[in-house]
Design a protein around this motif. Structure first.
Motif, mmCIF file in Angstrom:
data_model
loop_
_atom_site.group_PDB
_atom_site.id
_atom_site.type_symbol
_atom_site.label_atom_id
_atom_site.label_comp_id
_atom_site.label_asym_id
_atom_site.label_seq_id
_atom_site.Cartn_x
_atom_site.Cartn_y
_atom_site.Cartn_z
ATOM 1 N N GLY A 40 -7.183 -13.893 4.862
ATOM 2 C CA GLY A 40 -5.892 -14.333 5.355
ATOM 3 C C GLY A 40 -4.726 -13.715 4.612
ATOM 4 N N ASP A 41 -4.844 -13.565 3.285
ATOM 5 C CA ASP A 41 -3.757 -12.969 2.511
ATOM 6 C C ASP A 41 -3.553 -11.507 2.894
ATOM 7 N N ALA A 42 -4.658 -10.773 3.042
ATOM 8 C CA ALA A 42 -4.554 -9.360 3.416
ATOM 9 C C ALA A 42 -3.948 -9.207 4.806
ATOM 10 N N LEU A 43 -4.322 -10.089 5.719
ATOM 11 C CA LEU A 43 -3.754 -10.046 7.064
ATOM 12 C C LEU A 43 -2.264 -10.359 7.044
ATOM 13 N N LEU A 44 -1.861 -11.272 6.161
ATOM 14 C CA LEU A 44 -0.440 -11.592 6.030
ATOM 15 C C LEU A 44 0.339 -10.368 5.555
ATOM 16 N N LEU A 45 -0.195 -9.665 4.562
ATOM 17 C CA LEU A 45 0.450 -8.446 4.079
ATOM 18 C C LEU A 45 0.498 -7.386 5.172
ATOM 19 N N GLN A 46 -0.596 -7.260 5.914
ATOM 20 C CA GLN A 46 -0.656 -6.275 6.988
ATOM 21 C C GLN A 46 0.415 -6.558 8.039
ATOM 22 N N GLY A 47 0.682 -7.830 8.290
ATOM 23 C CA GLY A 47 1.706 -8.188 9.257
ATOM 24 C C GLY A 47 3.121 -8.034 8.731
ATOM 25 N N ALA A 48 3.288 -8.104 7.417
ATOM 26 C CA ALA A 48 4.627 -8.032 6.832
ATOM 27 C C ALA A 48 5.084 -6.601 6.579
ATOM 28 N N MET A 49 4.152 -5.657 6.439
ATOM 29 C CA MET A 49 4.534 -4.279 6.138
ATOM 30 C C MET A 49 4.984 -3.561 7.403
ATOM 31 N N THR A 50 5.696 -2.454 7.231
ATOM 32 C CA THR A 50 6.182 -1.707 8.402
ATOM 33 C C THR A 50 5.228 -0.595 8.820
ATOM 34 N N LEU A 51 4.480 -0.014 7.871
ATOM 35 C CA LEU A 51 3.516 1.018 8.247
ATOM 36 C C LEU A 51 2.306 0.382 8.914
ATOM 37 N N GLU A 52 1.696 1.107 9.818
ATOM 38 C CA GLU A 52 0.474 0.638 10.464
ATOM 39 C C GLU A 52 -0.726 1.226 9.731
ATOM 40 N N LEU A 53 -1.456 0.359 9.047
ATOM 41 C CA LEU A 53 -2.631 0.786 8.298
ATOM 42 C C LEU A 53 -3.853 0.035 8.797
ATOM 43 N N ASP A 54 -5.018 0.692 8.739
ATOM 44 C CA ASP A 54 -6.265 0.017 9.067
ATOM 45 C C ASP A 54 -6.527 -1.087 8.051
ATOM 46 N N TYR A 55 -7.240 -2.118 8.487
ATOM 47 C CA TYR A 55 -7.519 -3.236 7.577
ATOM 48 C C TYR A 55 -8.256 -2.761 6.322
ATOM 49 N N GLN A 56 -9.171 -1.802 6.490
ATOM 50 C CA GLN A 56 -9.950 -1.328 5.334
ATOM 51 C C GLN A 56 -9.075 -0.644 4.294
ATOM 52 N N GLN A 57 -7.917 -0.116 4.708
ATOM 53 C CA GLN A 57 -6.978 0.445 3.741
ATOM 54 C C GLN A 57 -6.224 -0.651 3.002
ATOM 55 N N VAL A 58 -5.960 -1.737 3.698
ATOM 56 C CA VAL A 58 -5.230 -2.846 3.092
ATOM 57 C C VAL A 58 -6.130 -3.652 2.165
ATOM 58 N N ASN A 59 -7.371 -3.873 2.585
ATOM 59 C CA ASN A 59 -8.305 -4.689 1.801
ATOM 60 C C ASN A 59 -9.682 -4.025 1.784
ATOM 61 N N PRO A 60 -9.873 -3.035 0.911
ATOM 62 C CA PRO A 60 -11.141 -2.294 0.893
ATOM 63 C C PRO A 60 -12.336 -3.106 0.420
ATOM 64 N N PHE A 61 -12.122 -4.105 -0.433
ATOM 65 C CA PHE A 61 -13.219 -4.933 -0.933
ATOM 66 C C PHE A 61 -12.998 -6.370 -0.465
ATOM 67 N N ALA A 62 -13.701 -6.752 0.590
ATOM 68 C CA ALA A 62 -13.595 -8.086 1.174
ATOM 69 C C ALA A 62 -14.871 -8.865 0.854
ATOM 70 N N LEU A 63 -14.711 -10.037 0.246
ATOM 71 C CA LEU A 63 -15.837 -10.849 -0.187
ATOM 72 C C LEU A 63 -15.743 -12.229 0.459
ATOM 73 N N GLU A 64 -16.869 -12.758 0.895
ATOM 74 C CA GLU A 64 -16.835 -13.981 1.710
ATOM 75 C C GLU A 64 -16.552 -15.262 0.933
ATOM 76 N N PRO A 65 -17.285 -15.610 -0.118
ATOM 77 C CA PRO A 65 -17.056 -16.924 -0.721
ATOM 78 C C PRO A 65 -15.718 -16.994 -1.478
ATOM 79 N N PRO A 66 -15.049 -18.138 -1.424
ATOM 80 C CA PRO A 66 -13.760 -18.295 -2.113
ATOM 81 C C PRO A 66 -13.942 -18.623 -3.593
ATOM 82 N N ILE A 67 -14.497 -17.666 -4.314
ATOM 83 C CA ILE A 67 -14.772 -17.836 -5.743
ATOM 84 C C ILE A 67 -14.270 -16.601 -6.483
ATOM 85 N N ALA A 68 -14.430 -16.588 -7.803
ATOM 86 C CA ALA A 68 -13.991 -15.446 -8.593
ATOM 87 C C ALA A 68 -14.605 -14.156 -8.043
ATOM 88 N N PRO A 69 -13.801 -13.085 -7.909
ATOM 89 C CA PRO A 69 -14.297 -11.861 -7.265
ATOM 90 C C PRO A 69 -15.554 -11.283 -7.893
#
Length: 228
Positions: A54-83
């Motif tokens: 959700g945070d990465a998507l928020l940043l993606q929506g706030a920026m003006t350049l159009e970037l692929d999600y993998q450029q915005v968040n290259p390391f996506a991890l499922e559980p909400p715990i320490a990376p």
């Protein structure tokens, strides 16, 4: 190439993404092209397109350049715990050099302002003897510190600033974010932080139930982050 800053927080849940989105909006309102990267994010949801944060998507929506999600968040991890723990459980290795390469790609994409948002506090581990603070050191980026205004924030802010400076990076500015309401002696705490932190106060973001980063942008002054 424009200006790039690493956005760090005094702790987790202090509003780094919210403030980053507000900074991006303030820059866009000033006519600047913007981009952002959240190199590692835990707490991602499974979607048809893959893991999404959700945070990465928020940043993606706030920026003006159009970037692929993998450029915005290259390391996506499922559980909400320490990376670093989430990465171990997923059988992944969090690579600072790979993160740096992706960040450099975004930095060269033509934006006037690029924000690289950290995870947790300054010393968030990525693995054995690997810290996320090594990323801004490798990129040699100045740091914006988001201070979550609550009891104990002065100690957290000063220790974070000391660690940033000890790592050889300039503290370009800080933002006071009232992610929670009802802080006792708020003005006195703000005055103490202004007197002790070795950087410009970029703004004081008041508590808001709507958490509209576009409204928060009105409380920020990005001029210290831009060329004279």
């Amino acid at each position: 190439m424009g200006r790039t800053y690493f956005v760090a927080g005094t702790d987790t849940e202090v509003g780094k993404t919210f403030v980053s989105a507000a900074l991006l909006t303030a820059a866009a309102n000033a006519g600047l092209q913007t981009a952002a990267v959240k190199p590692v994010a835990s707490g991602c949801a499974r979607t048809e397109a893959g893991l999404r944060n959700g945070d990465a998507l928020l940043l993606q929506g706030a920026m003006t350049l159009e970037l692929d999600y993998q450029q915005v968040n290259p390391f996506a991890l499922e559980p909400p715990i320490a990376p670093h723990i989430a990465a171990i459980e997923a059988g992944k290795q969090l690579s600072v050099s790979r993160m740096a390469g992706i960040c450099r790609g975004v930095m060269s994409a033509g934006a006037d302002l690029v924000l690289i948002e950290g995870a947790g506090g300054w010393r968030t581990p990525l693995g054995p003897r690997v810290l996320l603070s090594q990323l801004p050191r490798e990129l040699n980026t100045p740091v914006i510190l988001v201070v979550g205004m609550r009891l104990g924030c002065i100690n957290h802010a000063l220790l974070s600033a000391e660690a940033i400076c000890r790592d050889g990076l300039p503290l370009a500015g800080w933002v006071a974010n009232f992610a929670r309401e009802g802080m006792a002696r708020a003005e006195e705490n703000l005055a103490t932080l202004e007197a002790l932190l070795p950087a410009s106060l970029l703004g004081v973001v008041p508590h808001s139930e709507t958490r509209d980063y576009r409204e928060a942008a009105r409380h920020l002054d990005i001029r210290p982050l831009l060329p004279a």
